[in-house]
Design an enzyme around this catalytic site. Structure first.
Site, PDB file in Angstrom:
ATOM      1  N   GLU A 340      67.422  38.639  36.139  1.00  0.00           N
ATOM      2  CA  GLU A 340      68.206  39.940  35.683  1.00  0.00           C
ATOM      3  C   GLU A 340      68.386  40.030  34.617  1.00  0.00           C
ATOM      4  OE1 GLU A 340      68.573  42.360  39.937  1.00  0.00           O
ATOM      5  OE2 GLU A 340      70.155  41.783  39.306  1.00  0.00           O
TER       6      GLU A 340
HETATM    7  C1  ACM Z   1      69.756  38.675  42.724  1.00  0.00           C
HETATM    8  O1  ACM Z   1      69.319  39.263  43.644  1.00  0.00           O
HETATM    9  N1  ACM Z   1      70.229  39.196  41.513  1.00  0.00           N
HETATM   10  C2  ACM Z   1      69.452  37.536  42.670  1.00  0.00           C
END
Ligand code: ACM
Length: 528
Positions: A340
């Site tokens: 992310e």
């Molecule tokens: C995640 O759940 N961002 C690895």
């Protein structure tokens, strides 16, 4: 875009009746055990989780632990742990003796057990119990199985009446995958050493052999770093919702590593980079491109923070932090996140991850990253952890790297069970026990060769979790489902059989004081 927003507020409503929709199905039969082979309902060779490779009861035979029972172990730590447990619940002396006793329990490193370091053979006759293995890890696993052949009360912390009968038979067992993990997010909420040890005890019972600790995120930095001390003292000072922060000292971390190691669990530390770094950016202004430290963050959005990839100090920081973590960590893996990174330009991400991975290698460790790391160049040994919500991700499937399977819609223990679950989030869906169990890690991601699957991991993110009770309610009974996917041969995969074996765990959790979700999918024995 996946966000972890919204529903956290519902946890403050604390719907006390979260389990009211799941009254025990008392009319349902417990697992069947062959006549003469049961030490009580739900105790027997067909009630073990994870399912063994082979379990053959000997009808009519049983061994009874009495005040005369002695224990011998070629692996002192494994023997001491088991004897201590038996003494607590039986009240018997269970002496540890210098050679295999004529009447008692023998844990022996004999070699010759097929299936590697974690394999074991267990045999119960009228005269005694013998576990054989190649390595202490195998003896540890055999003892976990043996605990499930004992009456529930054997796991009590106080003396119970018995009788302490073990059904006769033979088990031959070894794992499907070498990597079977749980993850605990100590960043969104901090959990002290005692809570981590408690979880280690619970996951080790199901032969989980790695614990991934998510040690840093936007909301908190949870491990002392000597070269950057404000990370922990300031960056670790708060948590989601403004709850109290905290961090592990290096001595704390070593204590966790040792405690885990004595239970066949390798710690996999994660420092999440280059996103999920607000706690670090808030602690040191020089890590920000504009030289201005942002405030600490206590919300639950993701994707807004990034280390400054164009500054050389960033790479000094990364190398020093990873060096200190590597020096504390005996296990082979160092997890560097990589997920992310929405506030890092793709080209910057690739360049940054290349250097971060070089740091990991420079400190003698193997890289693990969330699956986005395949967007960067990775060394052949790098491991990608797949956390997507679909069965299709060509970049991961074709990367030629080992993959840890953690599909969020199956294995994320922080997803709610149903809309009423008082804890957890929903962005990857609702996950009932059957959803957590009914998939095959070896064939889940389209196009990923089965031999590229290193294993499975059940992550538990802690935006909504504050206590060990909260951890347990989300982990049980789904964690044992994931543990079984990691351990048992897929030919044993059978939801109807699993739910009966899982039902037999309920009274054990009750005995151990483990809070759990009374799913209506599971035929829990009355009173559990
Ligand atoms: C995640 O759940 N961002 C690895």
């Amino acid at each position: 875009m996946k966000t972890r927003n919204a529903l956290i507020l519902t946890c403050t409503l604390m719907v006390a009746t979260a389990t009211s929709a799941s009254a025990p199905v008392s009319a349902a039969p417990g697992p069947e055990t062959p006549a003469g082979n049961s030490a009580g309902p739900g105790v027997g060779f067909d009630a073990v989780v994870p399912a063994p490779v082979s379990a053959v009861p000997t009808p009519g035979v049983r061994y009874r632990i009495t005040h005369k029972t002695a224990l011998y172990s070629d692996a002192p730590e494994v023997g001491t742990q088991f004897a201590t447990r038996l003494r607590r619940s039986t009240g018997y002396p269970i002496p540890i003796v210098g050679k295999p006793p004529r009447d008692g329990i023998s844990l022996r490193l004999t070699g010759g057990v097929p299936g590697g370091d974690e394999a074991y053979r267990l045999e119960v006759t009228a005269r005694g119990i013998e576990v054989r293995a190649n390595r202490p890890a195998g003896l540890f696993n055999g003892v976990q199985t043996l605990r499930q052949l004992l009456p529930y009360a054997a796991d009590s912390d106080t003396v119970r009446p018995g009788p302490w009968t073990v059904p006769g038979g033979r088990i031959t067992d070894s794992p499907r995958y070498p990597y079977r993990a749980a993850m605990l997010d100590v960043a969104r909420h901090f959990f002290p050493v005692a809570a981590v040890k408690r979880y280690i005890d619970q996951i080790a019972f199901y032969k989980i052999n790695h614990l991934h600790l998510h040690l840093s995120d936007d909301q908190g930095w949870r491990i002392a770093i000597d070269s950057w001390p404000r990370l922990a003292t300031y960056g670790g000072s708060t948590a989601v919702g403004g709850d109290p922060g905290g961090h592990f000292t290096k001595a704390d971390y070593r204590e966790i590593v040792a405690y885990a190691g004595a239970r066949n669990i390798t710690i996999v530390p994660e420092i999440d980079l280059p996103g999920h770094t607000n706690a670090a950016l808030a602690s040191y202004a020089e890590l920000n491109c504009d030289g201005v430290a942002p405030p600490l963050y206590t919300g639950i959005e993701v994707g807004f923070s990034s280390l400054c990839t164009s500054k050389e100090i960033t790479y000094t920081f990364v190398d020093q932090v990873l060096g200190e973590i590597a020096a504390l960590t005996p296990g082979p893996y160092l997890h560097i996140g990589g997920d992310e990174a929405k506030s890092t330009e793709p080209a910057d991400y690739r360049a940054f991850m290349a250097r971060a991975q070089a740091s990991v290698a420079g400190h003698g460790k193997t890289v693990v990253g969330w699956h986005e790391i395949v967007q960067a160049e990775t060394p052949p040994t790098a491991v990608a952890q797949y956390w997507g919500t679909t069965q299709n991700d060509d970049a991961v499937a074709n990367a030629g790297r080992k993959v840890i399977m953690s599909p969020a819609s199956r294995s994320y223990l922080d997803m709610k069970y149903n809309p009423q679950t008082r804890l957890g989030l929903t962005w990857a869906g609702l996950i009932e026990v059957k959803d957590a169990y009914d998939w095959d890690p070896g064939a889940y991601l389209t196009g990923l060769p089965a031999e590229q699957v290193l294993g499975v991991e059940a992550p538990l993110w802690s935006e909504t979790l504050r206590t060990s009770d909260d951890i347990e309610f989300m982990a049980f009974p789904r964690l044992p489902a994931i543990a079984e996917l990691g351990w048992s041969p897929y030919r044993t995969h059978d939801w109807d059989a699993f739910k009966r074996r899982l039902a037999a765990q309920g009274p054990r959790w009750k005995t151990m004081g483990v809070d759990y979700y009374r799913s209506t999918q599971i035929p829990w024995p009355a009173g559990s």
